[in-house]
Design an enzyme around this catalytic site. Structure first.
Site, PDB file in Angstrom:
ATOM      1  N   SER A  73      48.910  12.847  46.478  1.00  0.00           N
ATOM      2  CA  SER A  73      49.711  13.745  47.434  1.00  0.00           C
ATOM      3  C   SER A  73      49.268  15.408  47.447  1.00  0.00           C
ATOM      4  O   SER A  73      49.850  15.927  48.447  1.00  0.00           O
ATOM      5  CB  SER A  73      51.118  13.529  47.368  1.00  0.00           C
ATOM      6  N   LYS A  92      56.512  23.024  48.040  1.00  0.00           N
ATOM      7  CA  LYS A  92      57.025  21.656  48.775  1.00  0.00           C
ATOM      8  C   LYS A  92      58.349  21.588  48.507  1.00  0.00           C
ATOM      9  O   LYS A  92      59.048  21.813  47.349  1.00  0.00           O
ATOM     10  CB  LYS A  92      56.170  20.465  47.955  1.00  0.00           C
ATOM     11  N   SER A 121      51.682  13.108  50.543  1.00  0.00           N
ATOM     12  CA  SER A 121      52.960  13.658  50.997  1.00  0.00           C
ATOM     13  C   SER A 121      53.281  15.182  51.098  1.00  0.00           C
ATOM     14  O   SER A 121      54.447  15.597  51.867  1.00  0.00           O
ATOM     15  CB  SER A 121      54.127  13.009  50.243  1.00  0.00           C
TER      16      SER A 121
HETATM   17  N1  GLN Z   1      50.759   7.906  49.138  1.00  0.00           N
HETATM   18  C1  GLN Z   1      51.117   7.588  47.915  1.00  0.00           C
HETATM   19  C2  GLN Z   1      52.340   6.939  47.977  1.00  0.00           C
HETATM   20  O1  GLN Z   1      53.006   6.710  48.880  1.00  0.00           O
HETATM   21  C3  GLN Z   1      50.949   8.713  46.999  1.00  0.00           C
HETATM   22  C4  GLN Z   1      52.439   9.495  47.136  1.00  0.00           C
HETATM   23  C5  GLN Z   1      52.303  10.936  46.229  1.00  0.00           C
HETATM   24  O2  GLN Z   1      51.431  11.079  45.577  1.00  0.00           O
HETATM   25  N2  GLN Z   1      53.480  11.475  46.022  1.00  0.00           N
HETATM   26  O3  GLN Z   1      53.215   6.650  47.004  1.00  0.00           O
END
Ligand code: GLN
Length: 486
Positions: free
Chosen positions: A177, A78, A153
């Site tokens: 994510s 990532k 994400s």
């Molecule tokens: N969807 C969650 C957010 O937008 C989690 C994102 C993540 O785990 N980085 O914060």
């Protein structure tokens, strides 16, 4: 023989060690696959083709090393892990041209284990989102159906593995994510216990929530990667100094006799798509057939989890993102005539809408007049969420439930940010509690035909249990086909 890129990471690692495949062939096979699939999948922001081939040739020249569990294995990261000399964007304009001068600890560890890094994966900007549509650069698509999102994400990391561009990848999980894109793309995704993996060199979003973990095509692959990246690191004071168990040795249990699985009432009711519920219930039934016992458990604070998470995550983000000021890192506006104006313009130009929204709300909930009402309250609820889990794990070994109320949706279908936040309902409590969780592919939805994930949640440092239980389920259920039809 199947194509090299179709092998699981574990299968490939064995063939590399046996010199049936060279590291160069493995890398070349992935680079070819990237070339064939990237125009539609758009999983990667940077491809390290030349560097990867050079690294592979160097490994081949030295010969396989049985001490290196990832020897010659092509992997993707990532784009929020710092990579020495390789651009690290975090999916943001503000870091569009940021080239770090050091490797994150996980990157060092992967390289030491023999892995070859072939690309940096697309992501929601600063890991804020659930669909990878918030990237400043491109929207990644789901290799199972390119009109749909891969989840987020860590959507680029997931799509890259599902599209067979690499053997495995690393993502980060602040509120789901890793687990959500794993579920949407038919992969195994593991979020370790807070502190199990060093976050040094990972661009921070919510420092008390963030954890790094693998996305793979099998449970054994995930165990192999976790064994490499886990462990204490003196450069991350929150990394825990307890021995790393042999996760591979935990695998191979015969059945699930003696395992008690908790089913939280709050995760199995209202709001769950019928096709997700159906697939998850069938997976639980399969675990019962293997000898597992199920018991109901209560996670009674679930209703408050979204509000609590978004207060804490945004507060921490507003503080973490203060460092991007146009001076120390990244984009700087060149027209401003004085300092404050330069800060404002650089940040306005560099950050996307979702990031700006979170900085504003995060700053608000931390401000003097409102701290007690919002941040202080959220911190108290967080404590109660952890207590719920501690109570539940007194009566069960693992908790099972869905990862997300739905399967992967169409690109553009969830346009309202609040609607997007609600998708995290089953994943975020675990981050607030600091516990480990894994998403496991269990089948395809009866209506959408898209992958469905089951989530297994464990007590602190229960990764070995999650992996061993997950592997039995993986063996029991029919394997998902590979998304080779791109
Ligand atoms: N969807 C969650 C957010 O937008 C989690 C994102 C993540 O785990 N980085 O914060």
């Amino acid at each position: 023989m199947s194509e090299i890129f179709e092998l699981t990471l574990t299968e490939l690692a064995a063939r590399l060690q046996a010199r049936e495949i060279t590291a160069e062939q493995a890398v070349q096979s992935c680079l070819d696959r990237i070339q064939a699939t990237e125009p539609v999948v758009k999983a990667l922001l940077t491809v390290m083709g030349e560097e990867a081939l050079a690294a592979a040739r160097a490994l081949d020249a030295a010969g396989p090393d049985p001490e290196k569990p990832l020897w010659g294995v092509p992997m993707v990261l990532k784009d929020l892990f710092t990579t020495k000399g390789v651009r690290t964007t975090c999916g943001s304009m503000i870091l569009e041209n940021f080239v770090p001068f050091y490797d994150a600890t996980v990157v060092v560890k992967l390289k030491e284990a023999g892995a070859i890094l072939i690309g940096k994966a697309n992501m929601d900007e600063f890991a804020m989102g659930s669909s990878t549509e918030n990237s400043a650069f491109q929207a990644t698509t789901n290799p199972w159906d390119t009109s749909r999102v891969p989840g987020g994400s860590s959507g680029g990391s997931a799509a890259s593995v599902a599209a067979l561009q690499c053997s495995g990848s690393l993502g980060s999980d602040t509120g789901g994510s890793i687990r959500l894109p794993a579920s949407f793309c038919g992969l195994v995704g593991l979020k370790p216990t807070y502190g199990r993996v060093s976050r040094f060199g990972m661009v921070a979003f919510g420092s008390s929530l963030d954890q790094i973990g693998p996305l793979t095509r099998s449970v054994e692959d995930a165990a192999r990667i976790l064994g490499v990246i886990a462990g204490h690191d003196e450069r991350d004071s929150t990394s825990v100094n307890t021995p790393v168990p042999d996760y591979l040795a935990a695998l191979g249990r015969k059945d699930l006799q003696g395992v008690t699985i908790g089913l939280p009432e709050e995760y199995w009711g209202e709001g769950l798509d019928p096709e997700v519920e159906q697939a998850c219930r069938a997976a639980v039934a399969a675990m019962e057939e293997q000898g597992a016992k199920t018991v109901p458990v209560q996670l009674s604070m679930t209703d408050y989890a979204i509000a609590t998470y978004y207060i804490i995550a945004m507060a921490e983000a507003s503080s973490n993102l203060a460092r991007f000021d146009g001076v120390r890192y990244g984009h700087r506006n060149t027209e401003a005539e004085e300092l404050v104006d330069m800060y404002t313009k650089s940040r306005t130009e560099g950050f996307g809408d979702e990031v700006q929204r979170r900085i504003i709300i995060g700053t608000y909930v931390l401000s003097a007049g409102y701290y007690d009402a919002y941040y202080g309250k959220a911190a108290q609820i967080r404590r109660l969420i952890r207590k719920d889990f501690d109570t539940a794990f007194k009566t069960c070994d693992v908790i099972a439930g869905p990862v997300c109320p739905s399967t992967a949706f169409k690109v553009g279908d969830v346009a309202d940010p609040l609607q997007m936040y609600l998708l995290d309902i089953f994943t975020i409590s675990l981050n607030l509690a600091g516990l480990p969780g894994m998403s496991l592919p269990i089948g395809l939805g009866a209506d959408s035909g898209m992958p469905v994930g089951l989530q297994l949640l464990g007590p602190a440092f229960g990764e070995a249990t999650l992996l061993s239980v997950g592997e039995v389920l993986e063996r029991t259920l029919p394997r998902l086909p590979l998304a080779t039809g791109l």
